[in-house]
Scaffold this motif. Sequence first.
Motif: not given
Length: 245
Positions: A31-45, A148-151
């Motif tokens: 899912l394309p959203e998962q790529t963005d989620i992974d990137r944003m989760e990596a930046r969250l900390p 993004l997680r909701a989508v």
Amino acid sequence: MKASPQMQARLLDLVDLDTTVNQLAHRLRTLPEQTDIDRMEARLPALQEAVVRTGTEVSDLQREVARAEAAVQLVRDRAARDRQRLESGTGSAKDLQALQHELESLGRRQGVLEDEELEVMERAESAEAAEREARGALDEHSARLAELRAVRDEKAAAIEAEKAEVEGGRTALTAELPADLLALYERLRAQLGSGAAALQQRRCGGCRLDINAVDLGRIRAAAEDEVLRCEECGRILVRTPESGL
């Protein structure tokens, strides 16, 4: 192995269902959203750390401001007492002169402390602005991540529902097939990715290789209910009206 032509033909339907299940599973994993989620989760900390760091700096500076204010107030109180004593005229001329000198010294000290207090207050204001900016960035980031997680979850649920429907159709189809034919198909599918292929225009639909003349002769001579295998890839070879025999 023997199986009716109808049961052998149903294997091609099973191949289609398995292909669809695999495609849906691939869509679910990519899912394309998962790529963005992974990137944003990596930046969250890093964003969370920035909030903690700036918040700590604000707290430290607020304590420093409080100490500076207390130091200034201490000098003001001392000066007020000295001024009161000086204005009362109580004491010797020497004592009154000493009070006057102390007031002048306290005035200079108060000026220095007030300058220091102002500098600390300015630093505290800058730190508070940095903290607000860090919290704003984190809030914005978190809100976008939640969207993004909701989508992703909505899309994943739709794919899962479709996959479950296809798998239900597969279960119903496999219940119709002879056990030995199904077992062979499943073993080949585990080995090759698909367990059966159509013979189309004298070519195996699995490995896409042409069938040589000798093997075509063997296929032509085989009984309709004989389960054939591709000599090249080993898949069950299902004869169809388009086989070109």
